[in-house]
Motif scaffolding. Sequence first.
Motif, PDB file in Angstrom:
ATOM      1  N   ASN A 120      41.762  32.330   7.386  1.00  0.00           N
ATOM      2  CA  ASN A 120      43.203  32.596   7.343  1.00  0.00           C
ATOM      3  C   ASN A 120      43.973  31.514   6.590  1.00  0.00           C
ATOM      4  O   ASN A 120      45.193  31.453   6.691  1.00  0.00           O
ATOM      5  CB  ASN A 120      43.736  32.729   8.775  1.00  0.00           C
ATOM      6  CG  ASN A 120      44.885  33.685   8.882  1.00  0.00           C
ATOM      7  OD1 ASN A 120      45.092  34.545   8.045  1.00  0.00           O
ATOM      8  ND2 ASN A 120      45.656  33.536   9.934  1.00  0.00           N
ATOM      9  N   ASN A 121      43.252  30.653   5.833  1.00  0.00           N
ATOM     10  CA  ASN A 121      43.898  29.567   5.087  1.00  0.00           C
ATOM     11  C   ASN A 121      44.912  28.833   5.955  1.00  0.00           C
ATOM     12  O   ASN A 121      46.076  28.675   5.573  1.00  0.00           O
ATOM     13  CB  ASN A 121      44.590  30.085   3.830  1.00  0.00           C
ATOM     14  CG  ASN A 121      43.697  30.052   2.622  1.00  0.00           C
ATOM     15  OD1 ASN A 121      42.562  29.601   2.689  1.00  0.00           O
ATOM     16  ND2 ASN A 121      44.192  30.541   1.516  1.00  0.00           N
ATOM     17  N   ALA A 122      44.468  28.367   7.109  1.00  0.00           N
ATOM     18  CA  ALA A 122      45.392  27.730   8.042  1.00  0.00           C
ATOM     19  C   ALA A 122      44.735  26.563   8.760  1.00  0.00           C
ATOM     20  O   ALA A 122      43.509  26.472   8.839  1.00  0.00           O
ATOM     21  CB  ALA A 122      45.874  28.752   9.070  1.00  0.00           C
TER      22      ALA A 122
ATOM     23  N   GLY B 163      37.915  41.456   2.324  1.00  0.00           N
ATOM     24  CA  GLY B 163      38.928  41.734   3.324  1.00  0.00           C
ATOM     25  C   GLY B 163      38.853  40.858   4.563  1.00  0.00           C
ATOM     26  O   GLY B 163      39.755  40.880   5.386  1.00  0.00           O
ATOM     27  N   ALA B 164      37.787  40.060   4.708  1.00  0.00           N
ATOM     28  CA  ALA B 164      37.648  39.215   5.901  1.00  0.00           C
ATOM     29  C   ALA B 164      38.473  37.937   5.801  1.00  0.00           C
ATOM     30  O   ALA B 164      38.867  37.369   6.803  1.00  0.00           O
ATOM     31  CB  ALA B 164      36.188  38.863   6.141  1.00  0.00           C
TER      32      ALA B 164
ATOM     33  N   ALA C 133      49.117  31.488   1.555  1.00  0.00           N
ATOM     34  CA  ALA C 133      48.431  32.674   1.025  1.00  0.00           C
ATOM     35  C   ALA C 133      47.254  32.247   0.149  1.00  0.00           C
ATOM     36  O   ALA C 133      46.911  31.072   0.074  1.00  0.00           O
ATOM     37  CB  ALA C 133      49.425  33.518   0.226  1.00  0.00           C
ATOM     38  N   ASP C 134      46.653  33.191  -0.521  1.00  0.00           N
ATOM     39  CA  ASP C 134      45.530  32.942  -1.426  1.00  0.00           C
ATOM     40  C   ASP C 134      46.019  32.133  -2.615  1.00  0.00           C
ATOM     41  O   ASP C 134      46.813  32.616  -3.417  1.00  0.00           O
ATOM     42  CB  ASP C 134      44.936  34.281  -1.880  1.00  0.00           C
ATOM     43  CG  ASP C 134      43.677  34.115  -2.699  1.00  0.00           C
ATOM     44  OD1 ASP C 134      43.211  32.970  -2.871  1.00  0.00           O
ATOM     45  OD2 ASP C 134      43.157  35.136  -3.171  1.00  0.00           O
ATOM     46  N   THR C 135      45.578  30.884  -2.694  1.00  0.00           N
ATOM     47  CA  THR C 135      45.950  30.011  -3.808  1.00  0.00           C
ATOM     48  C   THR C 135      44.696  29.348  -4.352  1.00  0.00           C
ATOM     49  O   THR C 135      43.634  29.403  -3.740  1.00  0.00           O
ATOM     50  CB  THR C 135      46.924  28.902  -3.359  1.00  0.00           C
ATOM     51  OG1 THR C 135      46.229  28.007  -2.497  1.00  0.00           O
ATOM     52  CG2 THR C 135      48.148  29.477  -2.662  1.00  0.00           C
ATOM     53  N   SER C 136      44.856  28.666  -5.476  1.00  0.00           N
ATOM     54  CA  SER C 136      43.724  27.929  -6.051  1.00  0.00           C
ATOM     55  C   SER C 136      43.543  26.570  -5.393  1.00  0.00           C
ATOM     56  O   SER C 136      42.508  25.943  -5.557  1.00  0.00           O
ATOM     57  CB  SER C 136      43.943  27.742  -7.553  1.00  0.00           C
ATOM     58  OG  SER C 136      45.008  26.831  -7.773  1.00  0.00           O
TER      59      SER C 136
ATOM     60  N   GLU D 252      39.042  35.046  -4.531  1.00  0.00           N
ATOM     61  CA  GLU D 252      38.209  34.607  -5.646  1.00  0.00           C
ATOM     62  C   GLU D 252      38.035  33.094  -5.616  1.00  0.00           C
ATOM     63  O   GLU D 252      38.821  32.378  -5.027  1.00  0.00           O
ATOM     64  CB  GLU D 252      38.796  35.052  -6.980  1.00  0.00           C
ATOM     65  CG  GLU D 252      40.182  34.521  -7.275  1.00  0.00           C
ATOM     66  CD  GLU D 252      40.739  35.073  -8.572  1.00  0.00           C
ATOM     67  OE1 GLU D 252      40.318  34.605  -9.635  1.00  0.00           O
ATOM     68  OE2 GLU D 252      41.580  35.980  -8.493  1.00  0.00           O
ATOM     69  N   VAL D 253      36.979  32.646  -6.268  1.00  0.00           N
ATOM     70  CA  VAL D 253      36.671  31.223  -6.350  1.00  0.00           C
ATOM     71  C   VAL D 253      37.338  30.657  -7.594  1.00  0.00           C
ATOM     72  O   VAL D 253      37.224  31.223  -8.679  1.00  0.00           O
ATOM     73  CB  VAL D 253      35.144  30.994  -6.402  1.00  0.00           C
ATOM     74  CG1 VAL D 253      34.821  29.523  -6.566  1.00  0.00           C
ATOM     75  CG2 VAL D 253      34.487  31.572  -5.160  1.00  0.00           C
TER      76      VAL D 253
END
Length: 129
Positions: A56-58, A111-112, A75-78, A117-118
């Motif tokens: 959950n990037n947390a 979706g998990a 959120a999804d970041t690099s 992406e890497v």
Amino acid sequence: MYTSIMEDGVIYKTSFDEDGKITGTKMFTDSKKMVSSDGILWDSSRQKLYVADILNNAVHSVGTDASVETLHQNADTSGADGSLDQPVVLLLRDDQLIVVNMDIAWITPKGAALNTEVEAPFNLSVIDL
């Protein structure tokens, strides 16, 4: 002793008697705020656990009463700007949590996880406490 089940986002607490024998293990926290509980770290001065939520990037803190507070989430970041990018390991340095990110979107089922992406390896983030 605290242990986690990474994929379930739960933490268990094991108690011991004076002789070091286990007296019991019970669910300590199962919060909807934590999707996963990969790396955990005890902060004895603040009496809190810190939890890296890789899916959950947390990063969360858990009080001795089992309350969960989200310290940071993105959120999804690099990760290039210092934001979280699949955090896994935590290190406490004075009033900062140093977070090791392991951008492994290729290994998590679609979706998990928030990450999709890497990117280039921007591995460290810092959270001021």
